[in-house]
Scaffold this active site. Structure first.
Site, PDB file in Angstrom:
ATOM      1  N   ARG A 100       0.827  -1.204   0.000  1.00 54.81           N
ATOM      2  CA  ARG A 100       0.000   0.000   0.000  1.00 54.81           C
ATOM      3  C   ARG A 100       0.856   1.247   0.000  1.00 54.81           C
ATOM      4  NH1 ARG A 100      -3.762   1.466   5.122  1.00 54.81           N
ATOM      5  NH2 ARG A 100      -1.758   1.955   6.053  1.00 54.81           N
ATOM      6  N   CYS A 102      -0.002   5.332   0.926  1.00 61.00           N
ATOM      7  CA  CYS A 102      -1.028   6.205   1.487  1.00 61.00           C
ATOM      8  C   CYS A 102      -0.431   7.604   1.560  1.00 61.00           C
ATOM      9  CB  CYS A 102      -1.465   5.707   2.866  1.00 61.00           C
ATOM     10  SG  CYS A 102      -2.884   6.616   3.525  1.00 61.00           S
TER      11      CYS A 102
END
Length: 122
Positions: A100, A102
């Site tokens: 991920r 972010c």
């Protein structure tokens, strides 16, 4: 290449698609927290993260897979101060812990607090 489209996620608000399948890989467009049934945006980061996750899930389902097939996400927050609350909701859906990124951005479409895009294997 196969177009992915579902009424269970909000329709595109611009010249793009909800998602595509290419060689067995699913790519979703970024999903903001618009309720596809009534077009409303919930209040607060927790409710918005929940709706964004549900929208991603609807596209994955339309593609014939689910959250467990996701191997990469990109998440956008209007305020990095919301990271903890966002992360708590995100973790309920993306239990396989995909890779991920972010990042905080200056603004998001419709003034929402978060957006999530995903890449999954069919």
């Amino acid at each position: 290449m196969k177009l992915i489209n579902t009424e269970k996620a909000p329709g595109a608000i611009g010249p793009y698609s909800q998602g595509f399948e290419v060689n067995g890989v699913i790519y979703t467009s970024g999903q903001i927290p618009v309720n596809p049934e009534n077009g409303e945006i919930p209040e607060g980061i927790a409710a918005q993260a929940e709706q964004s996750c549900k929208n991603v899930g609807a596209i994955l389902e339309a593609a014939g897979c689910g959250f467990g097939s996701v191997f990469k996400t990109t998440c956008f927050l209007a305020d990095m101060g919301d990271f903890g609350a966002f992360n708590e909701i995100y973790g309920k859906y993306f239990v396989s812990k995909p890779a991920r990124s972010c990042v905080a951005v200056k603004t998001l479409p419709k003034g929402v607090l978060c957006e999530i895009e995903a890449v999954a294997e069919k």
